[in-house]
Design an enzyme around this catalytic site. Structure first.
Site, PDB file in Angstrom:
ATOM      1  N   ALA A 110       0.731  -1.165  -0.022  1.00 46.77           N
ATOM      2  CA  ALA A 110      -0.147   0.011  -0.110  1.00 46.77           C
ATOM      3  C   ALA A 110       0.820   1.172   0.128  1.00 46.77           C
ATOM      4  CB  ALA A 110      -0.906   0.118   1.229  1.00 46.77           C
ATOM      5  N   CYS A 167       3.570   4.801  16.863  1.00 46.11           N
ATOM      6  CA  CYS A 167       2.947   3.846  15.595  1.00 46.11           C
ATOM      7  C   CYS A 167       4.145   3.662  14.746  1.00 46.11           C
ATOM      8  CB  CYS A 167       1.615   4.629  15.155  1.00 46.11           C
ATOM      9  SG  CYS A 167       1.947   6.172  14.602  1.00 46.11           S
TER      10      CYS A 167
HETATM   11  N1  PMP Z   1      -2.094   2.627   4.699  1.00 47.13           N
HETATM   12  C1  PMP Z   1      -2.712   2.187   5.742  1.00 47.13           C
HETATM   13  C2  PMP Z   1      -4.120   2.760   6.228  1.00 47.13           C
HETATM   14  C3  PMP Z   1      -2.110   1.248   6.679  1.00 47.13           C
HETATM   15  O1  PMP Z   1      -2.534   0.859   7.619  1.00 47.13           O
HETATM   16  C4  PMP Z   1      -0.922   0.863   6.056  1.00 47.13           C
HETATM   17  C5  PMP Z   1      -0.140  -0.303   6.961  1.00 47.13           C
HETATM   18  N2  PMP Z   1       0.085  -0.035   8.229  1.00 47.13           N
HETATM   19  C6  PMP Z   1      -0.477   1.343   4.704  1.00 47.13           C
HETATM   20  C7  PMP Z   1      -1.199   2.199   4.160  1.00 47.13           C
HETATM   21  C8  PMP Z   1       0.706   0.566   4.437  1.00 47.13           C
HETATM   22  O2  PMP Z   1       0.993  -0.541   3.860  1.00 47.13           O
HETATM   23  P1  PMP Z   1       2.187  -1.502   3.452  1.00 47.13           P
HETATM   24  O3  PMP Z   1       2.584  -2.009   4.510  1.00 47.13           O
HETATM   25  O4  PMP Z   1       1.584  -2.498   2.671  1.00 47.13           O
HETATM   26  O5  PMP Z   1       2.951  -0.503   2.725  1.00 47.13           O
END
Ligand code: PMP
Length: 382
Positions: free
Chosen positions: A71, A325
């Site tokens: 993400a 966090c």
């Molecule tokens: N967006 C949100 C709302 C998340 O909770 C997270 C992970 N904590 C991310 C993005 C990032 O995801 P990734 O670990 O796949 O890069």
């Protein structure tokens, strides 16, 4: 005794079906899916099968799904890909987004673009009205998450989508935390871009999805972050991580089948956790537990407690605090701060996230262990 894992917003354990699919993929689908021989074609077919499962899950077409490394990359690509460097444009987002959204916007600002960061109410929510009021003739993008990773607030994305659609402004939604518990349909939400990650839905880490509507691609193709072999329709160069993508496809298959009933089960377990805790120790809720919040998660504070210390002592459970966090950062959570919580309340806050393998026994034991930790610290401090 094994640790009770209640940190499912941070990451989820892989589903056994995912491990099985990845073992199969690593063993039998190692060929490059871009290779024209039989082994390559086999790998390609499995990748496309996963793409189809992802597309079905969110009501998209297969051609609208781009696999990413997660993400974080999806959010960076969506935001920096829409707002091209040359022209000075305006972006709207919210104060409670994940850092990968906020920092992407910050980098745009450093490049001369303007960013409006909308404040949230005490529940951590923005309104479609706020978004409408923030739009300008030069607004290039609105980015609003589906659900918050700390306080579980579900944003009114469909209402915001109606506003952005009417104004002709692309809408990006980081659905990383919502897609595991809520039905997601990109057309119903009115989004042009949507991101999520494998490891929050019992799939592998290091793989994710960026949905880009064909409509947006036709009007204004995204600028890629990675250039090279032209994979993923030129949007994300690099040999596709076949094993992870196939694992993600399996995760999506399990999710599509069980999401609705699991959400009900987890809301019941959360209730049991909170009522068991309430009998033993006082606490304050930082997130709602009704509609408008994720069903499996809750943020709460113990008055006067130092949650970081508490969690170091209560070793039977794995949960997060609201104060650290981001990796080693010791700063108070920007989300809890934006929702108006005092530094003391943030210091005493923990985030509990139940998941697919959480049992009734787990939540009762976790509540007792937490309460014992809080009580012994309070006695020790007296
Ligand atoms: N967006 C949100 C709302 C998340 O909770 C997270 C992970 N904590 C991310 C993005 C990032 O995801 P990734 O670990 O796949 O890069």
């Amino acid at each position: 005794m094994a640790t009770i894992y209640l940190d499912h917003q941070a990451t989820t354990p892989p589903d056994p079906a995912v491990v099985e699919a990845m073992t199969f993929a690593a063993t039998h689908c190692y060929a490059n899916p871009a290779s024209p021989h039989a082994a390559g074609i086999r790998a390609f077919r499995e990748v496309e099968r996963a793409r189809g499962a992802v597309a079905r899950l969110i009501g998209a077409a297969r051609s609208e799904i781009c696999f990413t490394s997660g993400a974080t990359e999806g959010n960076n690509l969506a935001i920096k890909g829409v707002v091209t460097p040359g022209e000075r444009r305006h972006v709207v987002t919210t104060a409670v987004e994940h850092k990968s959204v906020l920092d992407s916007c910050r980098s745009l600002r450093a490049g001369g673009h303007e960013v409006t960061v909308l404040p949230v109410d005490a529940e951590g929510r923005v309104s479609a009205h706020q978004v409408a009021a923030a739009l300008r003739p030069d607004t290039a993008l609105v980015s609003v998450m589906l659900a918050n990773n700390e306080i579980s607030t579900v944003q009114p994305v469909a209402e915001i989508g109606a506003v952005t659609r009417a104004a002709g402004v692309p809408l990006h939604c980081d659905a990383t935390q919502g897609v595991g518990s809520l039905p997601v349909d990109v057309r119903a939400l009115g989004v042009d871009l949507l991101t999520f990650s494998g490891h929050k839905i019992y799939g592998p880490k290091g793989v994710g999805v960026l949905y880009v509507s064909n409509d947006l691609s036709d009007r204004a193709p995204l600028a890629p972050l990675l250039h090279g072999g032209g994979q993923e329709r030129g949007l994300r160069a690099g040999t596709v991580n076949t094993t992870a993508v196939i694992g993600l496809g399996a995760a999506v298959g399990v999710l599509a089948e069980h999401r609705a009933e699991e959400s009900v089960r987890l809301a019941g377990l959360r209730e049991q956790f909170l009522s068991t805790l309430a009998e033993l120790v006082p606490y304050e809720l930082n997130s709602g537990t009704g509609p408008g919040f994720l069903p499996h998660a809750v943020s709460l504070s113990f008055e006067g407690a130092d949650a970081q210390q508490l969690l170091l002592e209560v070793t039977e459970i794995a949960v997060s605090t609201g104060s650290a966090c981001n990796s080693a950062a010791q700063e108070p959570s920007h989300v809890l701060t934006a929702a108006g919580l005092s530094p003391e309340r943030i210091r005493g806050s923990i985030r509990v996230g139940l998941g697919r393998f959480t049992t009734e026994e787990d939540v009762v034991r976790a509540a007792r262990a937490l309460a014992a930790g809080v009580t012994s610290r309070a006695v020790g401090a007296a």
